[in-house]
Design an enzyme around this catalytic site. Structure first.
Site, PDB file in Angstrom:
ATOM      1  N   HIS A 179      27.488  45.141  34.942  1.00 26.80           N
ATOM      2  CA  HIS A 179      27.266  45.335  36.376  1.00 26.80           C
ATOM      3  C   HIS A 179      27.426  43.980  37.083  1.00 26.80           C
ATOM      4  CE1 HIS A 179      25.539  47.514  39.822  1.00 26.80           C
ATOM      5  NE2 HIS A 179      24.857  46.408  40.082  1.00 26.80           N
ATOM      6  N   MET A 203      27.826  39.668  46.718  1.00 26.44           N
ATOM      7  CA  MET A 203      27.049  39.591  47.971  1.00 26.44           C
ATOM      8  C   MET A 203      27.714  38.625  48.934  1.00 26.44           C
ATOM      9  SD  MET A 203      23.191  39.446  46.491  1.00 26.44           S
ATOM     10  CE  MET A 203      22.699  40.383  45.046  1.00 26.44           C
ATOM     11  N   MET A 263      19.515  52.469  45.135  1.00 27.56           N
ATOM     12  CA  MET A 263      18.852  51.168  45.072  1.00 27.56           C
ATOM     13  C   MET A 263      17.351  51.415  44.928  1.00 27.56           C
ATOM     14  SD  MET A 263      21.067  48.625  45.223  1.00 27.56           S
ATOM     15  CE  MET A 263      19.680  47.521  44.944  1.00 27.56           C
ATOM     16  N   ASP A 309      27.314  41.975  40.710  1.00 26.68           N
ATOM     17  CA  ASP A 309      26.781  42.057  42.074  1.00 26.68           C
ATOM     18  C   ASP A 309      27.463  41.074  43.016  1.00 26.68           C
ATOM     19  OD1 ASP A 309      24.618  44.048  41.893  1.00 26.68           O
ATOM     20  OD2 ASP A 309      23.810  42.661  40.406  1.00 26.68           O
ATOM     21  N   ASP A 339      19.360  50.962  40.318  1.00 25.94           N
ATOM     22  CA  ASP A 339      19.578  49.516  40.344  1.00 25.94           C
ATOM     23  C   ASP A 339      18.418  48.809  41.042  1.00 25.94           C
ATOM     24  OD1 ASP A 339      20.663  46.998  40.355  1.00 25.94           O
ATOM     25  OD2 ASP A 339      22.308  47.458  41.741  1.00 25.94           O
ATOM     26  N   HIS A 391      29.498  46.103  42.185  1.00 21.06           N
ATOM     27  CA  HIS A 391      28.624  46.569  43.264  1.00 21.06           C
ATOM     28  C   HIS A 391      28.845  45.664  44.471  1.00 21.06           C
ATOM     29  CE1 HIS A 391      24.098  47.237  44.491  1.00 21.06           C
ATOM     30  NE2 HIS A 391      24.929  47.705  45.385  1.00 21.06           N
ATOM     31  N   SER A 435      23.084  43.562  34.473  1.00 21.02           N
ATOM     32  CA  SER A 435      23.578  42.891  35.679  1.00 21.02           C
ATOM     33  C   SER A 435      23.603  41.397  35.426  1.00 21.02           C
ATOM     34  CB  SER A 435      22.658  43.200  36.861  1.00 21.02           C
ATOM     35  OG  SER A 435      22.879  42.232  37.862  1.00 21.02           O
ATOM     36  N   MET A 480      28.001  44.448  47.804  1.00 21.72           N
ATOM     37  CA  MET A 480      26.977  44.360  48.865  1.00 21.72           C
ATOM     38  C   MET A 480      27.564  43.489  49.965  1.00 21.72           C
ATOM     39  SD  MET A 480      23.728  44.069  46.353  1.00 21.72           S
ATOM     40  CE  MET A 480      24.777  43.640  44.982  1.00 21.72           C
TER      41      MET A 480
HETATM   42  C1  DX5 Z   1      20.133  43.628  43.592  1.00 18.35           C
HETATM   43  C2  DX5 Z   1      21.318  43.917  42.697  1.00 18.35           C
HETATM   44  C3  DX5 Z   1      20.921  44.287  41.336  1.00 18.35           C
HETATM   45  C4  DX5 Z   1      20.157  43.237  40.602  1.00 18.35           C
HETATM   46  C5  DX5 Z   1      19.156  43.946  39.794  1.00 18.35           C
HETATM   47  O1  DX5 Z   1      20.544  43.487  44.879  1.00 18.35           O
HETATM   48  O2  DX5 Z   1      22.100  44.971  43.207  1.00 18.35           O
HETATM   49  O3  DX5 Z   1      22.036  44.729  40.550  1.00 18.35           O
HETATM   50  O4  DX5 Z   1      20.926  42.421  39.774  1.00 18.35           O
HETATM   51  O5  DX5 Z   1      18.388  42.998  39.181  1.00 18.35           O
HETATM   52  P1  DX5 Z   1      16.974  43.323  38.556  1.00 18.35           P
HETATM   53  O6  DX5 Z   1      17.226  44.262  37.416  1.00 18.35           O
HETATM   54  O7  DX5 Z   1      16.518  41.979  38.136  1.00 18.35           O
HETATM   55  O8  DX5 Z   1      16.132  43.937  39.631  1.00 18.35           O
HETATM   56 ZN    ZN Z   2      23.638  45.848  41.763  1.00 13.98          ZN
END
Ligand code: DX5
Ligand code: ZN
Length: 225
Positions: A34, A38, A138, A36, A176, A67, A9, A69
């Protein structure tokens, strides 16, 4: 033998040197990248959107596992597809019309995934599972990298694996949050097929290349569930 994919990620990478960070994990043998996204509403944090996906697309041919969010992700599916996403994951908690959203993703020719927050029961998958390519459990509350893995989620992964096997379709089971070499073997044994790892790769003192090698080594001889 199930194939286990590692998806670094980039949330924990140095954003000022993103191309270098991605190239390093690609060369170290990452399977997917990956990404993320947000929005500061669905989760308390803000990250980035389509331009970063498009920029990543220019530096790697690996699948971009995006992903989302964000609230009402249906507004941006097409834009993310155009930017070069290969897989789009939406949260069941953010989609009252989940079936329509999943059809929308597939209609764009992308793989469709659904994500579940730690407190969301697996029963939320019951009616949608036959329509998805991927389930993301998650293992932390979404919003931030570097959080501690919620141990109880291991059992949830096990039950998700049973649901998928009962359906008899090949659906990726992704985990994740807080994933690293210490818990990866148990997760693979429980039936996870995709390991997302942010901090344990990009913030590892030994550097991403060695961290990825260690993660791969940790799961090498594990009997996949
Ligand atoms: C969290 C994200 C993850 C995050 C995981 O909200 O969806 O993908 O990057 O990071 P680590 O592996 O550091 O928990
Ligand atoms: Zn993620």
């Amino acid at each position: 033998m199930k194939e286990i994919r590692i998806a670094p990620s980039i949330l924990s990478a140095d954003f000022a040197c993103l191309a270098r960070a991605v190239t390093e994990v690609v060369e170290a043998g990452a399977d997917w990248i990956h990404v993320d996204v947000m929005d500061g509403h669905f989760v308390p944090n803000l990250t980035f959107g389509m331009p970063i996906v498009a920029a990543l697309r220019r530096v790697t041919r690996l699948p971009l596992d995006v992903h989302l969010m964000i609230e009402a992700p249906e507004r941006y599916l097409e834009a993310f597809a155009r930017a070069g996403a290969d897989r789009l994951i939406v949260h069941v908690e953010a989609c009252p019309h989940l079936h329509r959203v999943i059809q929308g993703i597939r209609g764009l020719g992308l793989r469709a995934g659904v994500a579940l927050n730690p407190a969301t029961p697996l029963s939320a998958l019951e009616e949608i599972l036959p329509d998805v390519d991927q389930v993301l459990i998650m293992t932390v509350n979404p919003g931030f990298g570097g959080q501690a893995f919620i141990e109880r989620m291991l059992e949830k992964v096990r039950r998700a694996r049973r649901m998928i096997d009962a359906l008899g379709r090949s659906i990726e089971l992704e985990v994740d949050g807080g994933v690293g070499p210490e818990n990866a073997p148990a997760l693979v044994e429980a039936g996870a097929t995709v390991l997302v790892a942010g901090a344990s790769i990009f913030e590892a003192p030994e550097g991403p290349t060695e961290a990825l090698r260690r993660l791969r080594e940790a799961i090498q001889h594990v009997h996949a569930g």
